[in-house]
Design an enzyme around this catalytic site. Structure first.
Site, PDB file in Angstrom:
ATOM      1  CG  HIS A 102       1.511  -4.135  -5.785  1.00 50.80           C
ATOM      2  ND1 HIS A 102       1.344  -3.290  -6.947  1.00 50.80           N
ATOM      3  CD2 HIS A 102       2.759  -4.102  -5.153  1.00 50.80           C
ATOM      4  CE1 HIS A 102       2.733  -3.135  -7.179  1.00 50.80           C
ATOM      5  NE2 HIS A 102       3.549  -3.371  -6.203  1.00 50.80           N
ATOM      6  CG  ASP A 105      -2.016  -2.574  -6.965  1.00 51.20           C
ATOM      7  OD1 ASP A 105      -1.501  -1.658  -6.068  1.00 51.20           O
ATOM      8  OD2 ASP A 105      -1.430  -3.259  -7.699  1.00 51.20           O
TER       9      ASP A 105
END
EC number: 5.3.1.5
Length: 447
Positions: A102, A105
């Site tokens: 993501h 992240d």
């Protein structure tokens, strides 16, 4: 490459050195040919950045237990950049070619989207360098439109125009990153794209909004020349009570309703299938039958627990049936098997991260071996062909070829006695089939 972990690179060792897991792969042999293709080509394993680098092993009742070497970095950006080095060595030592992430992240958020994008770009710059250095690839990337409080009521389906605009801007930058890293796929998971109550929800409007959002995303991907496959990931609930991409069938219906089926395929997760009341292989079959099987999130849940626990896969029965569907599909094209999975809360060491990924890879490699033998011997194909054989001739063939009406079907059966109708049926021999499946698992893996 620098040594960040005191672990040896995972290699194929078979079962000759014993059966205890942890020293290497017992069933995953990357270069071994299965139905004419290397195992590594069938099984494009991917490490999930969020679970491997960011997961603290929290649960609803307790704080995180994870012990990670990068915790020594106190500055958020310094830690984010250091994690890239740790991630790429982990990929190397696990003998894994792909990873997924993501946007959130990778780097901490700033006060504005501009600041956040700047932080993210610094980390992506380093990721691109490491990819060029190592040859590792991005299976897919995505955006987190569910964690930050701004997404309290969703991202693309939020009832607030400012949040929809922010979501679009975040996806725009994420697609630009997808092009930079040559991501093979781009995933949309609607973590909060759903509702808690119809009392304050315009469900039709929200679905129209997210469909418009997806069309805009595809238009922008085309504009910038990003050609990766778009994927939707179904999940029925959690965190919302009712998510719009409930399961494979619902998601396919949504895509076809809004003219998106040519641009999207499905990314299917094992634990999400359980939450929807299905087996994992059911969801994969539904997508395969529709020609929309894209990629797999290889994890499992606990059938006794009603929430998403993202456990590493260890169910050989399930893995075999999922791999059977994948082989029937001819593989996953640009997709792969991403370990959207985390060790259990009591498995908090770095060693556990290595052991968990090894177990997951071996489970699906073993499943692939069994599935290939089942296909080679036509175990299920022959049974299914016989089960539906009455549609090859006579009234069945007429029905199949649209040569009869309801009136003609009625004429055919109107005077048939019950005994003839019962005689026309056949046993499904389900117990025998399940036992045969067990025998194949025992025999193939026992070699």
């Amino acid at each position: 490459m620098s040594e960040y972990y005191d672990f040896n690179k995972m290699e194929y060792i078979g079962n000759q050195k014993g059966l205890k897991a942890g020293d290497g792969f017992h069933y995953y042999n990357p270069d071994e040919l299965i139905q004419g293709k290397k195992m590594s080509e069938w099984l494009k394993f991917s490490v999930a950045y969020w679970h491997t680098m960011d997961q603290r092993l929290v649960d609803p009742f307790g704080d995180g237990t994870a012990q990670r070497p990068w915790d020594k970095f106190e500055d958020p950006m310094e830690q984010a950049l250091a994690k890239v080095d740790y991630m790429f060595e982990f990929l190397d030592k696990m003998n894994v070619e792909y990873f997924a992430f993501h946007d959130r992240d990778l780097a901490p958020e700033g006060n504005t989207l501009r600041e956040t994008n700047a932080n993210l770009d610094k980390v992506v710059d380093k990721i691109v360098e490491k990819m060029q250095e190592t040859g590792k690839k991005v299976l897919w990337n995505t955006s987190s439109l569910f964690t930050n409080p701004r997404f309290v009521a969703g991202g693309a389906t939020a009832p607030f125009a400012d949040i929809v605009a922010y979501s679009a801007a975040q996806i725009k930058h994420s697609l630009e990153i997808a092009k930079r890293v040559n991501s093979m796929n781009y995933v949309f998971w609607g973590g909060r794209e759903g509702y808690e109550s119809l009392l304050n929800t315009d469900m039709k409007l929200e679905q129209e909004h997210i469909a418009k959002f997806f069309h805009m995303a595809k238009d922008y991907a085309n504009e910038i020349g990003y050609t990766g496959q778009f994927l939707l990931e179904p999940k029925p609930k959690e965190p919302t009570s009712h998510q719009y991409d409930t399961d494979a069938a619902t998601t396919i219906a949504f895509l076809k309703t809004y003219g998106l089926e040519k641009d999207f395929k499905l990314n299917l997760e094992g634990n999400h299938a359980y939450l929807a009341g299905h087996t994992y292989e059911h969801e994969v079959r539904v997508a395969r039958d529709a020609g929309l099987l894209g990629s797999l999130d290889a994890n499992m849940g606990d059938k006794l627990i009603g929430w998403d626990i993202d456990e590493f896969p260890n169910d050989i029965y399930e893995a075999t049936l999922v791999m059977y569907e994948m082989l029937k599909n001819g593989g996953l094209a640009t997709g792969g098997l991403n370990f959207d999975a985390k060790p259990r809360r009591q498995s908090f060491t770095m060693e556990d991260l290595f052991l968990a990924h090894t177990a997951g890879m071996d489970t699906y490699a073993a499943g692939l071996r069994v599935a290939a033998k089942l296909l080679e011997d036509r175990v299920f194909d022959s049974v299914i062909e016989d089960r539906y054989s009455s549609f090859k001739s006579g009234i069945g063939a007429d029905f199949e070829n649209d040569k009869v009406t309801f009136k003609e079907l009625e004429d055919y059966v109107i005077d048939k006695p019950q005994s003839e109708l019962i005689a026309a049926t056949k046993s499904g021999h389900l117990e025998q089939l399940k036992s045969t499946l067990n025998n194949y698992i025992f025999t193939v893996l026992g070699k």
